[in-house]
Design a protein around this motif. Sequence first.
Motif, PDB file in Angstrom:
ATOM      1  N   GLU A  15       0.802  -4.488  -9.510  1.00  0.00           N
ATOM      2  CA  GLU A  15       1.880  -3.650  -8.987  1.00  0.00           C
ATOM      3  C   GLU A  15       2.781  -4.441  -8.037  1.00  0.00           C
ATOM      4  O   GLU A  15       4.008  -4.347  -8.102  1.00  0.00           O
ATOM      5  CB  GLU A  15       1.283  -2.450  -8.249  1.00  0.00           C
ATOM      6  CG  GLU A  15       2.329  -1.509  -7.678  1.00  0.00           C
ATOM      7  CD  GLU A  15       1.723  -0.333  -6.946  1.00  0.00           C
ATOM      8  OE1 GLU A  15       2.393   0.234  -6.082  1.00  0.00           O
ATOM      9  OE2 GLU A  15       0.555   0.004  -7.242  1.00  0.00           O
ATOM     10  N   ILE A  16       2.162  -5.249  -7.193  1.00  0.00           N
ATOM     11  CA  ILE A  16       2.936  -6.036  -6.227  1.00  0.00           C
ATOM     12  C   ILE A  16       3.768  -7.096  -6.929  1.00  0.00           C
ATOM     13  O   ILE A  16       4.945  -7.296  -6.631  1.00  0.00           O
ATOM     14  CB  ILE A  16       1.997  -6.690  -5.198  1.00  0.00           C
ATOM     15  CG1 ILE A  16       1.412  -5.604  -4.299  1.00  0.00           C
ATOM     16  CG2 ILE A  16       2.738  -7.729  -4.351  1.00  0.00           C
ATOM     17  CD1 ILE A  16       0.340  -6.092  -3.374  1.00  0.00           C
ATOM     18  N   LEU A  17       3.171  -7.789  -7.888  1.00  0.00           N
ATOM     19  CA  LEU A  17       3.884  -8.866  -8.581  1.00  0.00           C
ATOM     20  C   LEU A  17       5.035  -8.340  -9.424  1.00  0.00           C
ATOM     21  O   LEU A  17       6.024  -9.040  -9.638  1.00  0.00           O
ATOM     22  CB  LEU A  17       2.907  -9.641  -9.461  1.00  0.00           C
ATOM     23  CG  LEU A  17       1.860 -10.477  -8.722  1.00  0.00           C
ATOM     24  CD1 LEU A  17       0.875 -11.098  -9.701  1.00  0.00           C
ATOM     25  CD2 LEU A  17       2.523 -11.560  -7.883  1.00  0.00           C
ATOM     26  N   ASN A  18       4.920  -7.096  -9.890  1.00  0.00           N
ATOM     27  CA  ASN A  18       5.950  -6.542 -10.777  1.00  0.00           C
ATOM     28  C   ASN A  18       6.929  -5.621 -10.074  1.00  0.00           C
ATOM     29  O   ASN A  18       7.807  -5.040 -10.709  1.00  0.00           O
ATOM     30  CB  ASN A  18       5.284  -5.767 -11.924  1.00  0.00           C
ATOM     31  CG  ASN A  18       4.450  -6.668 -12.814  1.00  0.00           C
ATOM     32  OD1 ASN A  18       4.787  -7.828 -13.027  1.00  0.00           O
ATOM     33  ND2 ASN A  18       3.340  -6.147 -13.325  1.00  0.00           N
ATOM     34  N   SER A  19       6.785  -5.481  -8.764  1.00  0.00           N
ATOM     35  CA  SER A  19       7.629  -4.536  -8.038  1.00  0.00           C
ATOM     36  C   SER A  19       8.573  -5.259  -7.103  1.00  0.00           C
ATOM     37  O   SER A  19       8.229  -6.257  -6.485  1.00  0.00           O
ATOM     38  CB  SER A  19       6.761  -3.556  -7.232  1.00  0.00           C
ATOM     39  OG  SER A  19       7.564  -2.707  -6.452  1.00  0.00           O
ATOM     40  N   ASP A  20       9.804  -4.735  -6.988  1.00  0.00           N
ATOM     41  CA  ASP A  20      10.790  -5.262  -6.043  1.00  0.00           C
ATOM     42  C   ASP A  20      10.745  -4.504  -4.728  1.00  0.00           C
ATOM     43  O   ASP A  20      11.463  -4.817  -3.791  1.00  0.00           O
ATOM     44  CB  ASP A  20      12.208  -5.148  -6.622  1.00  0.00           C
ATOM     45  CG  ASP A  20      12.419  -6.128  -7.768  1.00  0.00           C
ATOM     46  OD1 ASP A  20      11.725  -7.153  -7.789  1.00  0.00           O
ATOM     47  OD2 ASP A  20      13.259  -5.833  -8.636  1.00  0.00           O
ATOM     48  N   HIS A  21       9.925  -3.464  -4.674  1.00  0.00           N
ATOM     49  CA  HIS A  21       9.859  -2.640  -3.472  1.00  0.00           C
ATOM     50  C   HIS A  21       8.467  -2.746  -2.882  1.00  0.00           C
ATOM     51  O   HIS A  21       7.477  -2.571  -3.579  1.00  0.00           O
ATOM     52  CB  HIS A  21      10.161  -1.169  -3.811  1.00  0.00           C
ATOM     53  CG  HIS A  21      11.470  -0.984  -4.498  1.00  0.00           C
ATOM     54  ND1 HIS A  21      12.677  -1.082  -3.848  1.00  0.00           N
ATOM     55  CD2 HIS A  21      11.767  -0.740  -5.797  1.00  0.00           C
ATOM     56  CE1 HIS A  21      13.665  -0.889  -4.714  1.00  0.00           C
ATOM     57  NE2 HIS A  21      13.134  -0.688  -5.897  1.00  0.00           N
ATOM     58  N   PHE A  22       8.380  -3.047  -1.627  1.00  0.00           N
ATOM     59  CA  PHE A  22       7.096  -3.168  -0.974  1.00  0.00           C
ATOM     60  C   PHE A  22       7.235  -2.900   0.500  1.00  0.00           C
ATOM     61  O   PHE A  22       8.325  -2.892   1.040  1.00  0.00           O
ATOM     62  CB  PHE A  22       6.508  -4.568  -1.192  1.00  0.00           C
ATOM     63  CG  PHE A  22       7.376  -5.664  -0.630  1.00  0.00           C
ATOM     64  CD1 PHE A  22       8.377  -6.227  -1.416  1.00  0.00           C
ATOM     65  CD2 PHE A  22       7.231  -6.102   0.680  1.00  0.00           C
ATOM     66  CE1 PHE A  22       9.191  -7.218  -0.895  1.00  0.00           C
ATOM     67  CE2 PHE A  22       8.045  -7.091   1.194  1.00  0.00           C
ATOM     68  CZ  PHE A  22       9.023  -7.649   0.405  1.00  0.00           C
ATOM     69  N   GLN A  23       6.076  -2.682   1.130  1.00  0.00           N
ATOM     70  CA  GLN A  23       6.033  -2.480   2.572  1.00  0.00           C
ATOM     71  C   GLN A  23       5.147  -3.559   3.165  1.00  0.00           C
ATOM     72  O   GLN A  23       4.031  -3.761   2.706  1.00  0.00           O
ATOM     73  CB  GLN A  23       5.457  -1.097   2.923  1.00  0.00           C
ATOM     74  CG  GLN A  23       6.376   0.052   2.517  1.00  0.00           C
ATOM     75  CD  GLN A  23       5.736   1.372   2.849  1.00  0.00           C
ATOM     76  OE1 GLN A  23       4.613   1.656   2.475  1.00  0.00           O
ATOM     77  NE2 GLN A  23       6.464   2.198   3.578  1.00  0.00           N
ATOM     78  N   PHE A  24       5.651  -4.234   4.190  1.00  0.00           N
ATOM     79  CA  PHE A  24       4.847  -5.263   4.823  1.00  0.00           C
ATOM     80  C   PHE A  24       3.612  -4.622   5.450  1.00  0.00           C
ATOM     81  O   PHE A  24       3.680  -3.579   6.087  1.00  0.00           O
ATOM     82  CB  PHE A  24       5.653  -5.994   5.905  1.00  0.00           C
ATOM     83  CG  PHE A  24       6.698  -6.882   5.333  1.00  0.00           C
ATOM     84  CD1 PHE A  24       6.358  -8.070   4.720  1.00  0.00           C
ATOM     85  CD2 PHE A  24       8.028  -6.515   5.375  1.00  0.00           C
ATOM     86  CE1 PHE A  24       7.331  -8.897   4.180  1.00  0.00           C
ATOM     87  CE2 PHE A  24       9.015  -7.328   4.837  1.00  0.00           C
ATOM     88  CZ  PHE A  24       8.647  -8.517   4.236  1.00  0.00           C
ATOM     89  N   GLY A  25       2.453  -5.297   5.292  1.00  0.00           N
ATOM     90  CA  GLY A  25       1.222  -4.856   5.922  1.00  0.00           C
ATOM     91  C   GLY A  25       0.473  -3.811   5.125  1.00  0.00           C
ATOM     92  O   GLY A  25      -0.621  -3.415   5.471  1.00  0.00           O
ATOM     93  N   LYS A  26       1.099  -3.335   4.000  1.00  0.00           N
ATOM     94  CA  LYS A  26       0.410  -2.347   3.180  1.00  0.00           C
ATOM     95  C   LYS A  26       0.770  -2.609   1.727  1.00  0.00           C
ATOM     96  O   LYS A  26       1.908  -2.508   1.334  1.00  0.00           O
ATOM     97  CB  LYS A  26       0.832  -0.934   3.586  1.00  0.00           C
ATOM     98  CG  LYS A  26      -0.067   0.145   2.962  1.00  0.00           C
ATOM     99  CD  LYS A  26       0.216   1.480   3.597  1.00  0.00           C
ATOM    100  CE  LYS A  26      -0.755   2.533   3.108  1.00  0.00           C
ATOM    101  NZ  LYS A  26      -0.497   3.844   3.704  1.00  0.00           N
ATOM    102  N   ALA A  27      -0.256  -2.920   0.959  1.00  0.00           N
ATOM    103  CA  ALA A  27       0.022  -3.355  -0.403  1.00  0.00           C
ATOM    104  C   ALA A  27       0.608  -2.241  -1.240  1.00  0.00           C
ATOM    105  O   ALA A  27       1.587  -2.402  -1.929  1.00  0.00           O
ATOM    106  CB  ALA A  27      -1.271  -3.856  -1.055  1.00  0.00           C
ATOM    107  N   SER A  28       0.033  -1.072  -1.184  1.00  0.00           N
ATOM    108  CA  SER A  28       0.500   0.018  -2.029  1.00  0.00           C
ATOM    109  C   SER A  28      -0.135   1.319  -1.583  1.00  0.00           C
ATOM    110  O   SER A  28      -1.193   1.330  -0.993  1.00  0.00           O
ATOM    111  CB  SER A  28       0.135  -0.272  -3.490  1.00  0.00           C
ATOM    112  OG  SER A  28       0.371   0.832  -4.297  1.00  0.00           O
ATOM    113  N   THR A  29       0.512   2.407  -1.906  1.00  0.00           N
ATOM    114  CA  THR A  29      -0.084   3.713  -1.643  1.00  0.00           C
ATOM    115  C   THR A  29      -0.233   4.528  -2.911  1.00  0.00           C
ATOM    116  O   THR A  29      -0.928   5.517  -2.948  1.00  0.00           O
ATOM    117  CB  THR A  29       0.772   4.516  -0.644  1.00  0.00           C
ATOM    118  OG1 THR A  29       2.105   4.651  -1.170  1.00  0.00           O
ATOM    119  CG2 THR A  29       0.846   3.822   0.696  1.00  0.00           C
TER     120      THR A  29
END
Length: 205
Positions: free
Chosen positions: A187-201
């Motif tokens: 999800e992280i490698l394929n996403s342009d949207h992220f939050q620092f300090g939290k990989a995903s919700t």
Amino acid sequence: MKMDEIIATLIATGFGSGIAFLTTYLNNKSQTQREIRKSENDFKIEKYKIDSDARLKYQMNISKHIEEASLIVCKIQHSISLTKSVIDASEKLNFQNFDQNYLIEIKKLSRVESKALIYFSQVYEKVRTLVSLYNNYWGQQRLLLMCDLTTEYQGYKARLIEIIQIAEKAYTIIEKIKGELLNIGNEILNSDHFQFGKASTSQQK
């Protein structure tokens, strides 16, 4: 020169100066607007570069933590197993070596626990469950190593049943952790949207 001619000349001269001033003013205003637009575009480009660099660094950092956590839980999966239990029992592993191996592995597992808390909180509770299972395994395996199969068959059998049940629970929870870590990484490698300090919700359960 007659008065009428002087007035006409002054009017003509003033009108010409006004035209020149107006032309200069409009040109300067147009130039200023172009410079403002250029500055805005340059700012957007630089911000995009900074965001892209930050995203790449973030993705690489999380990927590194996911890789390390995955390797550790895979190692723990072997450590909490009937196969490992039988090997340790058949080799009559002494308590000092057994306890030392446990301390090394639980320290690694504690690192996974801290990484989960900071970087991928959705697997944190599962990792805590795994830590508890590994502690239980250590206790039961230690009791098993104390048993003499020739004289304490029932006690040996009871410990072995407990170990099998713990190993099955550990296998199930480890497979879930590995699957979620894989999903987070993808999800992280394929996403342009992220939050620092939290990989995903989105993967939280």
